[in-house]
Scaffold this active site. Structure first.
Site, PDB file in Angstrom:
ATOM      1  N   LYS A  34    -136.038 -10.241  47.780  1.00 36.45           N
ATOM      2  CA  LYS A  34    -135.687  -8.682  47.061  1.00 36.45           C
ATOM      3  C   LYS A  34    -134.598  -8.744  46.416  1.00 36.45           C
ATOM      4  O   LYS A  34    -133.779  -9.515  46.657  1.00 36.45           O
ATOM      5  CB  LYS A  34    -136.061  -7.631  48.217  1.00 36.45           C
ATOM      6  CG  LYS A  34    -134.802  -7.715  49.156  1.00 36.45           C
ATOM      7  CD  LYS A  34    -135.281  -6.980  50.418  1.00 36.45           C
ATOM      8  CE  LYS A  34    -134.044  -6.789  51.408  1.00 36.45           C
ATOM      9  NZ  LYS A  34    -134.410  -6.243  52.840  1.00 36.45           N
ATOM     10  N   ARG A  78    -137.105   4.392  59.633  1.00 31.75           N
ATOM     11  CA  ARG A  78    -137.036   4.234  58.190  1.00 31.75           C
ATOM     12  C   ARG A  78    -138.756   4.362  57.953  1.00 31.75           C
ATOM     13  O   ARG A  78    -139.344   5.042  58.012  1.00 31.75           O
ATOM     14  CB  ARG A  78    -136.152   2.800  57.951  1.00 31.75           C
ATOM     15  CG  ARG A  78    -136.222   2.991  56.376  1.00 31.75           C
ATOM     16  CD  ARG A  78    -134.915   1.696  56.209  1.00 31.75           C
ATOM     17  NE  ARG A  78    -135.668   0.449  56.499  1.00 31.75           N
ATOM     18  CZ  ARG A  78    -135.025  -0.755  56.109  1.00 31.75           C
ATOM     19  NH1 ARG A  78    -133.984  -0.608  55.480  1.00 31.75           N
ATOM     20  NH2 ARG A  78    -135.679  -1.915  56.251  1.00 31.75           N
ATOM     21  N   TYR A  99    -105.422   0.085  31.505  1.00 29.20           N
ATOM     22  CA  TYR A  99    -105.764   1.715  31.545  1.00 29.20           C
ATOM     23  C   TYR A  99    -105.111   2.181  32.879  1.00 29.20           C
ATOM     24  O   TYR A  99    -104.852   1.734  33.924  1.00 29.20           O
ATOM     25  CB  TYR A  99    -107.181   1.823  31.716  1.00 29.20           C
ATOM     26  CG  TYR A  99    -108.253   1.270  30.420  1.00 29.20           C
ATOM     27  CD1 TYR A  99    -107.877   1.836  29.451  1.00 29.20           C
ATOM     28  CD2 TYR A  99    -109.297   0.771  30.903  1.00 29.20           C
ATOM     29  CE1 TYR A  99    -108.682   1.637  28.173  1.00 29.20           C
ATOM     30  CE2 TYR A  99    -110.329   0.305  29.874  1.00 29.20           C
ATOM     31  CZ  TYR A  99    -109.799   0.935  28.370  1.00 29.20           C
ATOM     32  OH  TYR A  99    -110.633   0.701  27.700  1.00 29.20           O
ATOM     33  N   MET A 137    -114.479  -2.306  31.940  1.00 31.29           N
ATOM     34  CA  MET A 137    -116.004  -2.473  31.855  1.00 31.29           C
ATOM     35  C   MET A 137    -116.179  -3.913  31.852  1.00 31.29           C
ATOM     36  O   MET A 137    -117.247  -4.411  32.571  1.00 31.29           O
ATOM     37  CB  MET A 137    -116.488  -1.579  30.753  1.00 31.29           C
ATOM     38  CG  MET A 137    -117.959  -1.783  30.661  1.00 31.29           C
ATOM     39  SD  MET A 137    -118.574  -0.613  29.550  1.00 31.29           S
ATOM     40  CE  MET A 137    -118.053   1.107  29.972  1.00 31.29           C
TER      41      MET A 137
HETATM   42  C1  PLP Z   1    -134.297  -6.930  53.895  1.00 27.23           C
HETATM   43  C2  PLP Z   1    -135.069  -7.332  55.112  1.00 27.23           C
HETATM   44  C3  PLP Z   1    -135.062  -8.338  55.891  1.00 27.23           C
HETATM   45  C4  PLP Z   1    -133.823  -9.361  55.969  1.00 27.23           C
HETATM   46  O1  PLP Z   1    -132.687  -8.969  56.566  1.00 27.23           O
HETATM   47  P1  PLP Z   1    -131.564  -9.879  56.571  1.00 27.23           P
HETATM   48  O2  PLP Z   1    -130.572  -9.154  57.410  1.00 27.23           O
HETATM   49  O3  PLP Z   1    -131.011 -10.335  55.156  1.00 27.23           O
HETATM   50  O4  PLP Z   1    -131.883 -11.205  56.966  1.00 27.23           O
HETATM   51  C5  PLP Z   1    -136.051  -8.518  57.042  1.00 27.23           C
HETATM   52  N1  PLP Z   1    -136.726  -7.346  57.121  1.00 27.23           N
HETATM   53  C6  PLP Z   1    -136.866  -6.336  56.379  1.00 27.23           C
HETATM   54  C7  PLP Z   1    -137.816  -5.392  56.712  1.00 27.23           C
HETATM   55  C8  PLP Z   1    -135.953  -6.055  55.147  1.00 27.23           C
HETATM   56  O5  PLP Z   1    -136.223  -4.974  54.771  1.00 27.23           O
END
Ligand code: PLP
Length: 392
Positions: A46, A144, A284, A332
């Site tokens: 992701k 969550r 800046y 930037m």
């Molecule tokens: C992002 C995520 C992971 C991975 O977690 P890490 O700590 O980066 O290994 C595993 N499970 C879920 C549900 C996640 O959202």
């Protein structure tokens, strides 16, 4: 896609990210050994593979023994498919109802965490006449995503009326496994997970894939591995946290330092060198004043590239194997660094923002510490348009 760091490729870039294939392979091999051959190794790609470049990482992962992918969104999953990856992809967040048919046609694994989604997925799969595999997320205390224990029996009743929806997996996610060396809460969540699994089994439902483990859990607790693990940050050679590193060192005799190899190096190059008199201010807001005649190198990278503005007057970069401190505010697209004590700096010299050069190393974690965040955020925010190349 494979190129050495001084190849013609990088010559044309102001800033780029190098992904070390050998480091990645070493990490993946370590995790495969840790979980064994019978457990599915799903790599989490992701957020552009945590900023490492989803295509590059997906290629390496597929080539070197990962079994499947986990992503956040339908769009990430579709990109993997259109790049030719045929592996299973678990979409870990909500797919908008309007796009469920796309997700089902893509043969993705969908996460479900409430009955409304289940009903919508069932309707969409019946409309298409295509079965769909779901992974049910259980609420065990992260609060969550996840279905509560109270709603589970009703959910299972509904599921058992459906013929197109197959419950392939059940999973949960730990709230407090990497942020502490006290793992009591993780054990509580694991107990709740087992209890909810029992409820599911009692209904005669036997999901193939039970999974709970993120990187910290994979590293520390084999009891959390079940049938599949979701390996995120540590495939990239980063410890989930200092606490995980410490816990690992205490529990296992191997030298933790060598277990994981950081995969990412972020580079840029010097685009101007100038000599500035003593008592001049740089950049800046005039936040830095020289105390001596100073040689400044200008770098073509700034906060829009993901080099956080809070690093102004805080961080340093590596040039010719030495530390060059950032002077003044990060702009930037530009950053000024002090090279007075680094002899021989030349135009277009390679500069390391994150990674090793000579005997020096800047870890994503070092930058994270300077700006009050975690390295997950530092690497993820390296601008996704910056080229990523795989190096040996
Ligand atoms: C992002 C995520 C992971 C991975 O977690 P890490 O700590 O980066 O290994 C595993 N499970 C879920 C549900 C996640 O959202």
């Amino acid at each position: 896609m494979v190129a050495s760091s001084e190849s013609g490729n990088t010559r044309g870039w102001l800033t780029w990210v190098e992904i070390s294939e050998s480091a990645y392979v070493q990490n993946l091999k370590f995790f495969r050994k840790r979980i064994g051959t019978g457990v599915e190794l799903a790599v989490v790609v992701k957020a552009n593979a945590y900023g490492h470049g989803w295509q590059q990482i997906a290629h390496l992962a597929a080539r070197h023994g990962a079994d499947s992918f986990c992503v956040h969104s339908l769009d990430e999953a579709l990109k993997l498919r259109s790049a030719g990856f045929q592996q299973d992809v678990l979409i870990m967040s909500h797919v908008p109802f309007a796009r469920l048919e796309e997700a089902i046609r893509g043969k993705f694994r969908l996460v479900i965490f409430n009955q409304e989604d289940l009903v919508a997925v069932d309707a969409a799969s019946r409309r298409l006449g295509i079965p769909v595999r779901i992974h049910l997320k259980l609420e065990t205390g992260t609060y969550r995503q996840g279905i509560d224990a109270d709603h589970l029996p009703g959910f299972l009743d509904a599921l058992q009326q459906m013929s197109f929806v197959q419950l392939e997996g059940v999973y949960t996610h730990f709230a407090n496994i990497e942020d502490t060396t006290n793992h009591d809460y993780a054990w509580l969540q694991l107990t709740r997970f087992q209890e909810m699994l029992q409820t599911i089994r009692e209904r005669g439902v036997h999901p193939l894939k039970k999974h709970t483990a993120c990187s910290a859990a994979i590293l520390l607790f084999p009891e959390t591995h079940f049938d599949m693990v979701r390996l995120g940050i540590s495939q990239y050679g980063l410890w989930p946290s200092r606490e995980t590193f410490v816990s690992y060192k205490i529990r296992f005799t191997e030298n933790g330092e060598d277990v994981l190899q950081p995969v990412l190096t972020w580079k840029t190059r010097v685009v101007q060198i100038k000599d500035v008199p003593a008592e001049s201010t740089i950049g800046y807001g005039r936040t830095y004043q020289t105390t001596r005649p100073t040689r400044i190198a200008v770098l073509p990278v700034g906060y829009s590239d993901g080099y956080d503005r809070r690093l102004s007057n805080q961080s340093y970069v590596l040039i010719r194997g030495k530390r060059a401190p950032v002077r003044g505010r990060i702009c930037m697209n530009l950053t000024m660094v002090d090279v007075t004590d680094i002899p021989g700096v030349q135009l277009e010299d390679e500069v390391v923002l994150i990674g090793r050069q000579g005997n020096e190393q800047i870890r994503a974690d070092d930058l994270a510490g300077m700006i009050g965040t975690i390295h997950y955020e530092v690497v993820t925010r390296i601008n996704w348009d910056i080229p990523r190349i795989v190096v040996p």
